[in-house]
Structures are given as C-alpha cells and as structure tokens.
Motif scaffolding. Structure first.
Motif, PDB file in Angstrom:
ATOM      1  N   CYS A  32       0.871  -1.173   0.000  1.00 42.33           N
ATOM      2  CA  CYS A  32       0.000   0.000   0.000  1.00 42.33           C
ATOM      3  C   CYS A  32       0.906   1.220   0.000  1.00 42.33           C
ATOM      4  O   CYS A  32       1.707   1.398   0.921  1.00 42.33           O
ATOM      5  CB  CYS A  32      -0.911  -0.004   1.225  1.00 42.33           C
ATOM      6  SG  CYS A  32      -2.031   1.407   1.306  1.00 42.33           S
ATOM      7  N   LYS A  35       4.553   0.413   0.468  1.00 45.49           N
ATOM      8  CA  LYS A  35       4.992  -0.212   1.722  1.00 45.49           C
ATOM      9  C   LYS A  35       4.319  -1.578   1.877  1.00 45.49           C
ATOM     10  O   LYS A  35       3.102  -1.694   1.781  1.00 45.49           O
ATOM     11  CB  LYS A  35       4.609   0.684   2.903  1.00 45.49           C
ATOM     12  CG  LYS A  35       4.971   0.109   4.251  1.00 45.49           C
ATOM     13  CD  LYS A  35       4.506   1.003   5.382  1.00 45.49           C
ATOM     14  CE  LYS A  35       4.758   0.335   6.714  1.00 45.49           C
ATOM     15  NZ  LYS A  35       4.143   1.054   7.815  1.00 45.49           N
ATOM     16  N   LEU A  37       2.653  -4.609   3.607  1.00 47.11           N
ATOM     17  CA  LEU A  37       1.843  -4.816   4.804  1.00 47.11           C
ATOM     18  C   LEU A  37       1.775  -6.303   5.113  1.00 47.11           C
ATOM     19  O   LEU A  37       1.874  -7.137   4.215  1.00 47.11           O
ATOM     20  CB  LEU A  37       0.419  -4.286   4.577  1.00 47.11           C
ATOM     21  CG  LEU A  37       0.290  -2.825   4.161  1.00 47.11           C
ATOM     22  CD1 LEU A  37      -1.174  -2.480   3.912  1.00 47.11           C
ATOM     23  CD2 LEU A  37       0.880  -1.911   5.220  1.00 47.11           C
ATOM     24  N   VAL A  48      -5.764  -8.075   5.468  1.00 46.89           N
ATOM     25  CA  VAL A  48      -4.737  -7.070   5.698  1.00 46.89           C
ATOM     26  C   VAL A  48      -5.442  -5.828   6.226  1.00 46.89           C
ATOM     27  O   VAL A  48      -6.580  -5.543   5.830  1.00 46.89           O
ATOM     28  CB  VAL A  48      -3.944  -6.784   4.398  1.00 46.89           C
ATOM     29  CG1 VAL A  48      -4.835  -6.248   3.308  1.00 46.89           C
ATOM     30  CG2 VAL A  48      -2.768  -5.857   4.652  1.00 46.89           C
ATOM     31  N   PRO A  50      -4.726  -1.984   6.470  1.00 41.60           N
ATOM     32  CA  PRO A  50      -3.997  -0.729   6.305  1.00 41.60           C
ATOM     33  C   PRO A  50      -4.551   0.324   7.277  1.00 41.60           C
ATOM     34  O   PRO A  50      -5.761   0.532   7.336  1.00 41.60           O
ATOM     35  CB  PRO A  50      -4.291  -0.322   4.860  1.00 41.60           C
ATOM     36  CG  PRO A  50      -4.867  -1.538   4.204  1.00 41.60           C
ATOM     37  CD  PRO A  50      -5.496  -2.331   5.286  1.00 41.60           C
ATOM     38  N   VAL A  52      -4.668   4.247   8.230  1.00 41.94           N
ATOM     39  CA  VAL A  52      -4.441   5.505   7.533  1.00 41.94           C
ATOM     40  C   VAL A  52      -4.737   6.693   8.449  1.00 41.94           C
ATOM     41  O   VAL A  52      -5.412   6.560   9.459  1.00 41.94           O
ATOM     42  CB  VAL A  52      -5.300   5.595   6.257  1.00 41.94           C
ATOM     43  CG1 VAL A  52      -4.951   4.462   5.308  1.00 41.94           C
ATOM     44  CG2 VAL A  52      -6.777   5.570   6.585  1.00 41.94           C
ATOM     45  N   LEU A  58      -5.811   5.585  -1.835  1.00 42.53           N
ATOM     46  CA  LEU A  58      -4.768   4.605  -1.533  1.00 42.53           C
ATOM     47  C   LEU A  58      -4.469   3.769  -2.764  1.00 42.53           C
ATOM     48  O   LEU A  58      -5.382   3.274  -3.426  1.00 42.53           O
ATOM     49  CB  LEU A  58      -5.223   3.675  -0.402  1.00 42.53           C
ATOM     50  CG  LEU A  58      -5.507   4.314   0.947  1.00 42.53           C
ATOM     51  CD1 LEU A  58      -6.159   3.308   1.885  1.00 42.53           C
ATOM     52  CD2 LEU A  58      -4.223   4.854   1.556  1.00 42.53           C
ATOM     53  N   PHE A  60      -2.713   0.346  -4.259  1.00 41.87           N
ATOM     54  CA  PHE A  60      -2.356  -1.003  -3.825  1.00 41.87           C
ATOM     55  C   PHE A  60      -1.735  -1.793  -4.954  1.00 41.87           C
ATOM     56  O   PHE A  60      -2.088  -1.616  -6.121  1.00 41.87           O
ATOM     57  CB  PHE A  60      -3.609  -1.777  -3.366  1.00 41.87           C
ATOM     58  CG  PHE A  60      -4.153  -1.332  -2.051  1.00 41.87           C
ATOM     59  CD1 PHE A  60      -3.726  -1.925  -0.874  1.00 41.87           C
ATOM     60  CD2 PHE A  60      -5.102  -0.330  -1.981  1.00 41.87           C
ATOM     61  CE1 PHE A  60      -4.237  -1.518   0.341  1.00 41.87           C
ATOM     62  CE2 PHE A  60      -5.622   0.082  -0.772  1.00 41.87           C
ATOM     63  CZ  PHE A  60      -5.183  -0.512   0.397  1.00 41.87           C
ATOM     64  N   PRO A  96     -10.211   5.421   1.867  1.00 41.61           N
ATOM     65  CA  PRO A  96     -10.059   4.193   2.647  1.00 41.61           C
ATOM     66  C   PRO A  96     -11.425   3.534   2.872  1.00 41.61           C
ATOM     67  O   PRO A  96     -12.396   4.198   3.234  1.00 41.61           O
ATOM     68  CB  PRO A  96      -9.470   4.684   3.970  1.00 41.61           C
ATOM     69  CG  PRO A  96      -8.807   5.976   3.626  1.00 41.61           C
ATOM     70  CD  PRO A  96      -9.652   6.587   2.549  1.00 41.61           C
ATOM     71  N   ILE A 113      -9.508  -6.536   2.578  1.00 39.00           N
ATOM     72  CA  ILE A 113      -8.692  -5.331   2.759  1.00 39.00           C
ATOM     73  C   ILE A 113      -9.521  -4.419   3.656  1.00 39.00           C
ATOM     74  O   ILE A 113     -10.544  -3.886   3.232  1.00 39.00           O
ATOM     75  CB  ILE A 113      -8.357  -4.672   1.413  1.00 39.00           C
ATOM     76  CG1 ILE A 113      -7.586  -5.670   0.533  1.00 39.00           C
ATOM     77  CG2 ILE A 113      -7.563  -3.382   1.636  1.00 39.00           C
ATOM     78  CD1 ILE A 113      -7.407  -5.233  -0.896  1.00 39.00           C
ATOM     79  N   CYS A 115      -9.380  -1.302   5.586  1.00 36.88           N
ATOM     80  CA  CYS A 115      -8.765  -0.012   5.920  1.00 36.88           C
ATOM     81  C   CYS A 115      -9.429   0.571   7.162  1.00 36.88           C
ATOM     82  O   CYS A 115     -10.644   0.492   7.325  1.00 36.88           O
ATOM     83  CB  CYS A 115      -8.919   0.971   4.769  1.00 36.88           C
ATOM     84  SG  CYS A 115      -8.140   0.432   3.237  1.00 36.88           S
ATOM     85  N   GLU A 152      -2.581   0.050  17.307  1.00 36.12           N
ATOM     86  CA  GLU A 152      -2.300  -0.437  15.971  1.00 36.12           C
ATOM     87  C   GLU A 152      -1.366  -1.644  16.066  1.00 36.12           C
ATOM     88  O   GLU A 152      -0.350  -1.600  16.750  1.00 36.12           O
ATOM     89  CB  GLU A 152      -1.626   0.655  15.138  1.00 36.12           C
ATOM     90  CG  GLU A 152      -1.333   0.245  13.716  1.00 36.12           C
ATOM     91  CD  GLU A 152      -0.680   1.347  12.910  1.00 36.12           C
ATOM     92  OE1 GLU A 152      -0.121   1.004  11.852  1.00 36.12           O
ATOM     93  OE2 GLU A 152      -0.699   2.513  13.311  1.00 36.12           O
TER      94      GLU A 152
END
Length: 157
Positions: A32, A35, A37, A48, A50, A52, A58, A60, A96, A113, A115, A152
């Motif tokens: 993402c 980077k 993840l 996953v 992410p 934010v 975003l 991907f 997101p 996914i 977010c 997180e």
C-alpha cells in the motif's frame, strides 16, 4: 467460553501470544503506497489492515502466488478496477474503505482489505490491547463511561 465483565480488566487483556506467531498468507503479498503490509491467514480467508491518517486515495499492489484469470472486488458499488499483469494486480481506492478481493470466483480464498483510520490513544483507558499481541476475550461487556483501546498492530478475537 464467553468472558463477561470482569472487575479485573488486566485478566481479560492478558495476551495469548505475539502477532509474529500468527499465520501469514501463503497466497497474497500486499503493498500500500509502496509499503509492504502483513497479510494474515485464517482457515476461511486472508486479511490485511492498512491504517491511515486521512481520507486520501490509496494505491495497492497485490501479488498472488498462483495463476488467476479474473479479479472481482466486493462490494460491487465500490467499482474498483484492477490492472492485472501476470500474477499482480494494481488498483486504487478513492478513499479508505473495506473491500474484498475474489479471484476467479473462488469464495475459499478471498482477501479482505480492511482499511481503518488511526485513532489517538485516550488518556483514560479501561481495557488496553497492546500492539504486537493477540488476545481472545470471548465476550467483553463494556459499561457506560468505560474505554476500550486497540493499539495499531494488536489482534483481538
């Protein structure tokens, strides 16, 4: 086993093990914004999360360890369109959101996914789930005026 309200919250928030011990996806690698993840694996799906800071779009990249022909994102109303090149997908979320990727209509290997926005830790926390740890709380009944905070990187079941 359901865990009901316990006047000793430290007992409920004792970790079972570390996040590093969770099974990783053998099928998906997710980047993402460039980077990588961590993609976790369960017996029903891979996921996953992410984290934010705002509602910016975003980008991907998803690498898949096996061949596939078709990629579908759900819910359909998100209208996500992926560019496919070999075993890689590239796509953008305009903001997101939570979407599911299905390959070749296979409902046994979806990628969720999920977010989520970063939330600052409040000063007073009654139940703290620390980053890098996995917890199984069963049912946690939170009373009025109590605060639950998941750092997180924590996993709470």
């Amino acid at each position: 086993m359901a865990v009901r309200y316990n006047p000793n919250p430290a007992r409920i928030t004792e970790p079972l093990y570390k996040v590093e011990e969770l099974e990783k996806s053998p099928l998906y690698t997710v980047l993402c914004g460039g980077k990588e993840l961590t993609v976790y694996h369960t017996d029903s799906f891979d996921y996953v999360i992410p984290v934010v800071d705002d509602d910016s779009p975003l980008s991907f990249q998803v690498k898949v360890s096996k061949d596939f022909q078709k990629a579908v994102f759900r819910p359909a109303k998100t209208n996500v369109q992926a560019q496919i090149s070999g075993r890689e997908l590239s796509f953008q979320l305009e903001k997101p959101s939570k979407v599911t990727l299905e390959l070749d209509g296979n409902l046994k290997t979806p990628l969720f996914i999920l977010c989520t926005k970063r939330v600052p830790k409040p000063e007073k926390v009654d139940y703290l789930f620390e980053s890098g740890k996995v917890y199984n709380v069963g049912t946690l009944e939170v009373k009025a005026e109590e605060t639950v905070f998941l750092e997180e990187g924590s996993v709470v079941c």
